[in-house]
Write a protein that holds these residues in place. Structure first.
Motif, PDB file in Angstrom:
ATOM      1  N   GLU A 159      14.811 -34.550 -27.635  1.00  0.00           N
ATOM      2  CA  GLU A 159      15.486 -33.562 -26.482  1.00  0.00           C
ATOM      3  C   GLU A 159      15.636 -32.751 -27.403  1.00  0.00           C
ATOM      4  OE1 GLU A 159      15.681 -36.539 -27.439  1.00  0.00           O
ATOM      5  OE2 GLU A 159      15.567 -37.390 -25.304  1.00  0.00           O
ATOM      6  N   ALA A 160      16.377 -32.326 -28.051  1.00  0.00           N
ATOM      7  CA  ALA A 160      17.327 -31.093 -29.198  1.00  0.00           C
ATOM      8  C   ALA A 160      15.235 -30.141 -29.621  1.00  0.00           C
ATOM      9  CB  ALA A 160      18.088 -31.337 -30.561  1.00  0.00           C
ATOM     10  N   ARG A 187      23.833 -37.187 -32.607  1.00  0.00           N
ATOM     11  CA  ARG A 187      22.889 -37.564 -31.860  1.00  0.00           C
ATOM     12  C   ARG A 187      22.148 -36.564 -31.171  1.00  0.00           C
ATOM     13  NH1 ARG A 187      23.881 -34.270 -27.024  1.00  0.00           N
ATOM     14  NH2 ARG A 187      25.335 -32.432 -26.922  1.00  0.00           N
ATOM     15  N   GLN A 188      21.647 -35.513 -31.669  1.00  0.00           N
ATOM     16  CA  GLN A 188      20.257 -34.727 -31.781  1.00  0.00           C
ATOM     17  C   GLN A 188      19.534 -34.737 -33.136  1.00  0.00           C
ATOM     18  OE1 GLN A 188      22.394 -30.908 -30.701  1.00  0.00           O
ATOM     19  NE2 GLN A 188      21.253 -30.880 -29.058  1.00  0.00           N
ATOM     20  N   HIS A 222      16.497 -26.117 -30.061  1.00  0.00           N
ATOM     21  CA  HIS A 222      17.781 -27.030 -31.977  1.00  0.00           C
ATOM     22  C   HIS A 222      16.704 -26.852 -32.958  1.00  0.00           C
ATOM     23  CE1 HIS A 222      20.273 -27.875 -28.157  1.00  0.00           C
ATOM     24  NE2 HIS A 222      20.563 -26.358 -28.422  1.00  0.00           N
ATOM     25  N   LEU A 225      21.319 -26.626 -36.226  1.00  0.00           N
ATOM     26  CA  LEU A 225      21.639 -28.939 -36.527  1.00  0.00           C
ATOM     27  C   LEU A 225      22.839 -28.580 -37.773  1.00  0.00           C
ATOM     28  CD1 LEU A 225      18.648 -31.214 -34.737  1.00  0.00           C
ATOM     29  CD2 LEU A 225      20.656 -29.600 -33.959  1.00  0.00           C
ATOM     30  N   PRO A 262      15.361 -33.230 -35.872  1.00  0.00           N
ATOM     31  CA  PRO A 262      15.772 -34.021 -34.410  1.00  0.00           C
ATOM     32  C   PRO A 262      15.298 -34.547 -33.715  1.00  0.00           C
ATOM     33  CG  PRO A 262      13.974 -31.571 -34.852  1.00  0.00           C
ATOM     34  CD  PRO A 262      14.422 -32.658 -35.883  1.00  0.00           C
ATOM     35  N   THR A 263      15.494 -34.962 -32.722  1.00  0.00           N
ATOM     36  CA  THR A 263      15.365 -35.642 -31.281  1.00  0.00           C
ATOM     37  C   THR A 263      14.249 -34.946 -30.227  1.00  0.00           C
ATOM     38  OG1 THR A 263      17.069 -35.171 -29.956  1.00  0.00           O
ATOM     39  CG2 THR A 263      17.388 -37.333 -31.260  1.00  0.00           C
TER      40      THR A 263
END
Length: 325
Positions: A300-301, A248-249, A306, A311, A297-298
């Motif tokens: 948000e990540a 999800r990330q 992150h 990850l 990464p997204t």
């Protein structure tokens, strides 16, 4: 220099380790205190991959590339990537010969066993893309004619962080061609002192001589390809790659090419450890350098800071490890 003549059904692990060990020892005479980095570079070479070294200027990226190239008795070329570099400077160009009244192909810098690409992300995306066919298919096509590249063939490129002035981010397709990415990092205090003592008066590359040949390296690569890999290990690699596509990330997971590169790197890591089979530890050791630069990464990540390294480690923690040999 010892020649390797692998039999079809057997792998001479001692000979493989001898070639890899000689290259590793030669590089460490130049690169102080970076044994893990050197080991990864040699592993990528033995897996017939390409290596991307990313870090700030002045930490030894180009020195590592040059040291690896000099340790092998083969043809080496170096390309300084700049904004005005043209694709034909890399691949070559057809020139009309007035005497023969025919076009002649002048080979570019890519026609070598080891190509050192310095600051690859300072060139335009068009010039960067000139390496795509060469890195994937080990050939170059110019004016409809295909020219094979020598074997072994390794592109070892350096790049500065994209936050620095005058840099272009590497396209996803270009990053995916590199088997592994690593960072040099700053040396430890003792290593930096040793570097000042040994490098202050002389260039250590001047005393570095070839310790093996291109033929020995190619035979080693071919021997490692036959290393036994259990079906459970193949499934383990696929599970890790699939998990990256569902995380999800992550907005971009690892490609099928990434899984193939991870398997080849794990085989090389096992062979250099003296084993005739791959273990989950080999896959886990090579997962970060092979996968971290391929995933995105997204937002948000990224805001949560992150890193892709974090990850990938999370992916390893979420993926079931096969038990038994």
């Amino acid at each position: 220099m010892s020649a390797i003549s692998p039999a079809p059904d057997t792998i001479d692990l001692d000979a493989v380790r001898s070639v890899a060990g000689a290259i590793h020892s030669a590089i460490t005479t130049v690169i102080e205190g970076k044994d893990e980095v050197v080991s990864t570079a040699v592993t990528v070479l033995m897996a017939e991959g390409h290596l991307l070294v990313e870090d700030v200027p002045g930490v030894g990226k180009t020195m590592l590339a040059k040291a690896l190239a000099r340790a092998i008795d083969c043809k080496v070329s170096r390309v300084q990537f700049t904004p005005d570099l043209l694709p034909s400077d890399i691949t070559g160009v057809s020139i009309f010969n007035q005497e023969s009244r025919e076009f002649e192909f002048r080979r570019g810098a890519v026609f070598a066993n080891v190509v050192v690409g310095d600051e690859i992300n300072r060139a335009s995306p068009k010039t960067q893309s000139a390496l795509l066919e060469a890195m994937e298919e080990r050939q170059v096509t110019v004016d409809g004619t295909t020219y094979p590249l020598p074997r072994p063939f390794l592109v070892m490129a350096t790049q500065n962080p994209i936050e620095m002035e005058g840099t272009y981010p590497l396209p996803e397709a270009q990053r995916d061609r590199f088997m592994a990415r690593l960072s040099m990092g700053y040396p430890a205090t003792t290593a930096e002192i040793a570097m000042l003592e040994s490098h202050g008066a002389l260039n250590p590359l001047d005393s570095l001589h070839p310790v093996t040949t291109a033929e020995d390296v190619q035979h080693t690569i071919e021997a490692i390809r036959g290393l036994h890999t259990a079906d459970a290990l193949l499934r383990y690699v696929v599970d890790i790659v699939n998990a990256s596509r569902q995380h999800r990330q992550l907005r971009l997971g690892a490609s099928p090419r990434a899984g193939l590169q991870l398997l080849r790197a794990a085989r090389a890591h096992a062979a250099l450890a003296g084993r005739d089979h791959v273990l989950p530890e080999d896959v886990q050791t090579m997962a970060v350098p092979v996968l971290a630069h391929r995933i995105l990464p997204t937002s948000e990540a990224a805001l949560a800071r992150h890193s892709t390294t974090d990850l990938v480690r999370d992916l390893l923690g979420r993926t079931a490890v096969p038990s038994g040999r």
